[in-house]
Design a protein around this motif. Structure first.
Motif, PDB file in Angstrom:
ATOM      1  N   ASP A 210       0.844  -1.189   0.000  1.00 14.26           N
ATOM      2  CA  ASP A 210       0.000   0.000   0.000  1.00 14.26           C
ATOM      3  C   ASP A 210       0.883   1.244   0.000  1.00 14.26           C
ATOM      4  O   ASP A 210       1.519   1.557   1.008  1.00 14.26           O
ATOM      5  CB  ASP A 210      -0.906   0.006   1.228  1.00 14.26           C
ATOM      6  N   PRO A 211       0.954   1.979  -1.113  1.00 15.19           N
ATOM      7  CA  PRO A 211       1.839   3.151  -1.183  1.00 15.19           C
ATOM      8  C   PRO A 211       1.582   4.171  -0.085  1.00 15.19           C
ATOM      9  O   PRO A 211       2.525   4.814   0.403  1.00 15.19           O
ATOM     10  CB  PRO A 211       1.542   3.739  -2.572  1.00 15.19           C
ATOM     11  N   LYS A 212       0.333   4.337   0.329  1.00 16.68           N
ATOM     12  CA  LYS A 212       0.022   5.308   1.374  1.00 16.68           C
ATOM     13  C   LYS A 212       0.651   4.908   2.708  1.00 16.68           C
ATOM     14  O   LYS A 212       1.104   5.764   3.466  1.00 16.68           O
ATOM     15  CB  LYS A 212      -1.498   5.443   1.527  1.00 16.68           C
ATOM     16  N   GLN A 213       0.676   3.612   2.988  1.00 13.66           N
ATOM     17  CA  GLN A 213       1.195   3.164   4.278  1.00 13.66           C
ATOM     18  C   GLN A 213       2.717   3.217   4.358  1.00 13.66           C
ATOM     19  O   GLN A 213       3.278   3.337   5.436  1.00 13.66           O
ATOM     20  CB  GLN A 213       0.704   1.750   4.583  1.00 13.66           C
ATOM     21  N   VAL A 214       3.393   3.131   3.219  1.00  8.80           N
ATOM     22  CA  VAL A 214       4.859   3.147   3.244  1.00  8.80           C
ATOM     23  C   VAL A 214       5.424   4.517   2.886  1.00  8.80           C
ATOM     24  O   VAL A 214       6.640   4.693   2.878  1.00  8.80           O
ATOM     25  CB  VAL A 214       5.446   2.082   2.295  1.00  8.80           C
ATOM     26  N   ALA A 215       4.554   5.477   2.616  1.00  4.48           N
ATOM     27  CA  ALA A 215       5.026   6.794   2.183  1.00  4.48           C
ATOM     28  C   ALA A 215       5.944   7.444   3.210  1.00  4.48           C
ATOM     29  O   ALA A 215       6.886   8.158   2.857  1.00  4.48           O
ATOM     30  CB  ALA A 215       3.832   7.704   1.889  1.00  4.48           C
ATOM     31  N   GLY A 216       5.689   7.195   4.482  1.00  2.98           N
ATOM     32  CA  GLY A 216       6.505   7.810   5.525  1.00  2.98           C
ATOM     33  C   GLY A 216       7.795   7.079   5.843  1.00  2.98           C
ATOM     34  O   GLY A 216       8.590   7.559   6.660  1.00  2.98           O
ATOM     35  N   PHE A 217       8.014   5.936   5.209  1.00  8.11           N
ATOM     36  CA  PHE A 217       9.221   5.158   5.466  1.00  8.11           C
ATOM     37  C   PHE A 217      10.302   5.608   4.485  1.00  8.11           C
ATOM     38  O   PHE A 217      10.349   5.163   3.349  1.00  8.11           O
ATOM     39  CB  PHE A 217       8.931   3.664   5.337  1.00  8.11           C
ATOM     40  N   GLN A 218      11.179   6.481   4.951  1.00  7.57           N
ATOM     41  CA  GLN A 218      12.184   7.092   4.102  1.00  7.57           C
ATOM     42  C   GLN A 218      13.525   7.164   4.824  1.00  7.57           C
ATOM     43  O   GLN A 218      13.587   7.078   6.050  1.00  7.57           O
ATOM     44  CB  GLN A 218      11.747   8.508   3.694  1.00  7.57           C
ATOM     45  N   SER A 219      14.580   7.332   4.040  1.00  6.77           N
ATOM     46  CA  SER A 219      15.931   7.622   4.556  1.00  6.77           C
ATOM     47  C   SER A 219      16.475   6.523   5.454  1.00  6.77           C
ATOM     48  O   SER A 219      17.133   6.800   6.466  1.00  6.77           O
ATOM     49  CB  SER A 219      15.940   8.965   5.300  1.00  6.77           C
ATOM     50  N   PHE A 220      16.216   5.259   5.076  1.00  6.50           N
ATOM     51  CA  PHE A 220      16.780   4.152   5.835  1.00  6.50           C
ATOM     52  C   PHE A 220      18.169   3.800   5.320  1.00  6.50           C
ATOM     53  O   PHE A 220      18.448   3.888   4.118  1.00  6.50           O
ATOM     54  CB  PHE A 220      15.862   2.929   5.769  1.00  6.50           C
ATOM     55  N   ASP A 221      19.025   3.423   6.244  1.00  7.19           N
ATOM     56  CA  ASP A 221      20.384   3.013   5.886  1.00  7.19           C
ATOM     57  C   ASP A 221      20.459   1.521   5.591  1.00  7.19           C
ATOM     58  O   ASP A 221      21.241   1.088   4.743  1.00  7.19           O
ATOM     59  CB  ASP A 221      21.352   3.369   7.018  1.00  7.19           C
ATOM     60  N   VAL A 222      19.653   0.738   6.305  1.00  5.12           N
ATOM     61  CA  VAL A 222      19.624  -0.712   6.100  1.00  5.12           C
ATOM     62  C   VAL A 222      18.181  -1.186   6.240  1.00  5.12           C
ATOM     63  O   VAL A 222      17.470  -0.767   7.164  1.00  5.12           O
ATOM     64  CB  VAL A 222      20.510  -1.466   7.110  1.00  5.12           C
ATOM     65  N   ILE A 223      17.754  -2.035   5.322  1.00  6.92           N
ATOM     66  CA  ILE A 223      16.441  -2.665   5.401  1.00  6.92           C
ATOM     67  C   ILE A 223      16.636  -4.175   5.383  1.00  6.92           C
ATOM     68  O   ILE A 223      17.357  -4.705   4.539  1.00  6.92           O
ATOM     69  CB  ILE A 223      15.543  -2.248   4.221  1.00  6.92           C
ATOM     70  N   PHE A 224      16.011  -4.856   6.307  1.00  7.14           N
ATOM     71  CA  PHE A 224      15.933  -6.311   6.293  1.00  7.14           C
ATOM     72  C   PHE A 224      14.542  -6.692   5.807  1.00  7.14           C
ATOM     73  O   PHE A 224      13.537  -6.336   6.427  1.00  7.14           O
ATOM     74  CB  PHE A 224      16.170  -6.891   7.693  1.00  7.14           C
ATOM     75  N   CYS A 225      14.483  -7.388   4.680  1.00  6.72           N
ATOM     76  CA  CYS A 225      13.213  -7.894   4.148  1.00  6.72           C
ATOM     77  C   CYS A 225      13.464  -9.340   3.749  1.00  6.72           C
ATOM     78  O   CYS A 225      13.613  -9.670   2.566  1.00  6.72           O
ATOM     79  CB  CYS A 225      12.750  -7.057   2.965  1.00  6.72           C
ATOM     80  N   ARG A 226      13.487 -10.202   4.741  1.00 10.07           N
ATOM     81  CA  ARG A 226      13.915 -11.584   4.509  1.00 10.07           C
ATOM     82  C   ARG A 226      12.714 -12.528   4.530  1.00 10.07           C
ATOM     83  O   ARG A 226      11.942 -12.545   5.475  1.00 10.07           O
ATOM     84  CB  ARG A 226      14.939 -11.987   5.577  1.00 10.07           C
ATOM     85  N   ASN A 227      12.591 -13.292   3.447  1.00  7.27           N
ATOM     86  CA  ASN A 227      11.546 -14.318   3.345  1.00  7.27           C
ATOM     87  C   ASN A 227      10.140 -13.732   3.417  1.00  7.27           C
ATOM     88  O   ASN A 227       9.211 -14.402   3.861  1.00  7.27           O
ATOM     89  CB  ASN A 227      11.742 -15.377   4.447  1.00  7.27           C
ATOM     90  N   LEU A 228       9.988 -12.513   2.963  1.00  8.82           N
ATOM     91  CA  LEU A 228       8.675 -11.888   2.849  1.00  8.82           C
ATOM     92  C   LEU A 228       8.203 -11.864   1.402  1.00  8.82           C
ATOM     93  O   LEU A 228       7.062 -12.234   1.105  1.00  8.82           O
ATOM     94  CB  LEU A 228       8.725 -10.461   3.401  1.00  8.82           C
ATOM     95  N   LEU A 229       9.078 -11.500   0.489  1.00  6.92           N
ATOM     96  CA  LEU A 229       8.675 -11.352  -0.908  1.00  6.92           C
ATOM     97  C   LEU A 229       8.442 -12.692  -1.597  1.00  6.92           C
ATOM     98  O   LEU A 229       7.922 -12.720  -2.717  1.00  6.92           O
ATOM     99  CB  LEU A 229       9.717 -10.536  -1.671  1.00  6.92           C
ATOM    100  N   ILE A 230       8.778 -13.798  -0.945  1.00  9.17           N
ATOM    101  CA  ILE A 230       8.462 -15.110  -1.512  1.00  9.17           C
ATOM    102  C   ILE A 230       6.953 -15.327  -1.575  1.00  9.17           C
ATOM    103  O   ILE A 230       6.475 -16.204  -2.305  1.00  9.17           O
ATOM    104  CB  ILE A 230       9.134 -16.267  -0.730  1.00  9.17           C
ATOM    105  N   TYR A 231       6.190 -14.535  -0.832  1.00  4.24           N
ATOM    106  CA  TYR A 231       4.731 -14.651  -0.856  1.00  4.24           C
ATOM    107  C   TYR A 231       4.105 -13.737  -1.902  1.00  4.24           C
ATOM    108  O   TYR A 231       2.877 -13.695  -2.022  1.00  4.24           O
ATOM    109  CB  TYR A 231       4.164 -14.325   0.533  1.00  4.24           C
ATOM    110  N   PHE A 232       4.930 -12.991  -2.645  1.00  6.53           N
ATOM    111  CA  PHE A 232       4.440 -12.083  -3.670  1.00  6.53           C
ATOM    112  C   PHE A 232       4.638 -12.722  -5.047  1.00  6.53           C
ATOM    113  O   PHE A 232       5.506 -13.566  -5.232  1.00  6.53           O
ATOM    114  CB  PHE A 232       5.205 -10.761  -3.632  1.00  6.53           C
ATOM    115  N   ASP A 233       3.855 -12.258  -6.017  1.00  2.00           N
ATOM    116  CA  ASP A 233       4.116 -12.678  -7.390  1.00  2.00           C
ATOM    117  C   ASP A 233       5.174 -11.761  -8.002  1.00  2.00           C
ATOM    118  O   ASP A 233       5.679 -10.842  -7.347  1.00  2.00           O
ATOM    119  CB  ASP A 233       2.829 -12.693  -8.212  1.00  2.00           C
TER     120      ASP A 233
END
Length: 285
Positions: A210-233
């Motif tokens: 949801d672009p609206k929900q992530v709009a405020g998530f900015q200027s990160f130095d490191v993001i961990f997104c592990r084993n989440l996108l396997i559920y996406f097409d």
């Protein structure tokens, strides 16, 4: 309208199943194939019974038009899998404290912010593991203002993450001296992570599709997104990769799960091979 004659005895008709999966993918990014049919059918049937929906159409209309979004949240909570443990895929945590963060702060003054996001944090083991690794193994931890954020689409697991209570299975990879240092044993089966660490992490309910929900998530130095996108097409992964690219600061890093490869999702990132792990970096603009 679906044809009752084509209804599968196990649950939704083929047309209804396709309609539901399309709806869920568009709203949450979660993608279910025919192989997950039984899994999905059971959970939809459970929620239809709970709300007293007479038909799938009635239930889908509730999902689509309920102003509060409460039913969609309850359904998502049933659909997500949140099996994890402390120090999972520790080589990436080692990479964080041995290599990546030193590169991130190379040109920064002491006192500057360092922002880390655990996306798809489930019951909190990952962000708490990051916090412990920083305190124990990053030599410059006291020189910078570290901000730790954690998010998930499942409201139930976020409540458990904030509570910070875990059983032995979740702690099996944590050295005993660190268990004693950072946890309080509540009884023979449960340990609670120290209050200081619970208060140091900002947990929030976020749907990364949801672009609206992530709009405020900015200027990160490191993001961990592990084993989440396997559920996406494939489309959902590309969209998520673009979102993470925008959320990262220039030269920031993202860590994916061991079976995931950013090169199959996006050309925006540069693979960086460190001694401990491969991370993906947003180039300097």
């Amino acid at each position: 309208m679906s044809d009752p004659a084509n209804k599968d005895d196990s649950g939704l008709s083929p047309a209804d199943y396709e309609t539901f999966c399309t709806y869920l993918r568009e709203r949450t990014g979660l993608s279910f194939t025919e192989a997950k049919r039984y899994y999905v059918d059971r959970r939809v049937a459970e929620r239809m019974a709970a709300v007293g929906a007479d038909s799938f159409r009635d239930y889908l209309n509730l999902l689509r038009f309920q102003a509060s979004g409460e039913e969609l949240q309850l359904l998502v909570n049933l659909m997500t899998v949140n099996e994890t443990y402390f120090f999972r895929e520790k080589y990436q945590l080692d990479c964080l404290v041995n290599s990546a963060l030193d590169e991130v702060v190379r040109a920064r003054r002491p006192g500057s912010r360092v922002r880390i996001w655990s996306a798809g944090c489930a019951t909190g083991e990952e962000p708490y593991s990051i916090a412990i690794m920083l305190l124990e193994y990053w030599k410059r931890v006291d020189e910078f203002e570290i901000e730790l954020y954690a998010s998930d689409i499942d409201s139930r697991v976020l409540a458990r993450a904030r509570e910070g209570i875990y059983e032995e299975r979740a702690l099996h990879a944590v050295p005993q001296e660190l268990v004693a240092k950072y946890f309080t044993q509540l009884d023979s089966r449960r340990w609670q992570i120290m209050e200081e660490l619970r208060e140091s992490i900002d947990f929030s309910l976020v749907n990364i599709a949801d672009p609206k929900q992530v709009a405020g998530f900015q200027s990160f130095d490191v993001i961990f997104c592990r084993n989440l996108l396997i559920y996406f097409d494939d489309l959902g992964r590309r969209q998520a990769a673009a979102m993470f690219y925008e959320a990262l600061s220039p030269c920031g890093f993202i860590a994916l799960g061991h079976s995931e490869s950013m090169s199959r999702m996006s050309s925006l990132f540069v693979p960086r091979r460190f001694p401990d792990a491969i991370l993906y970096q947003k180039p300097q603009t």
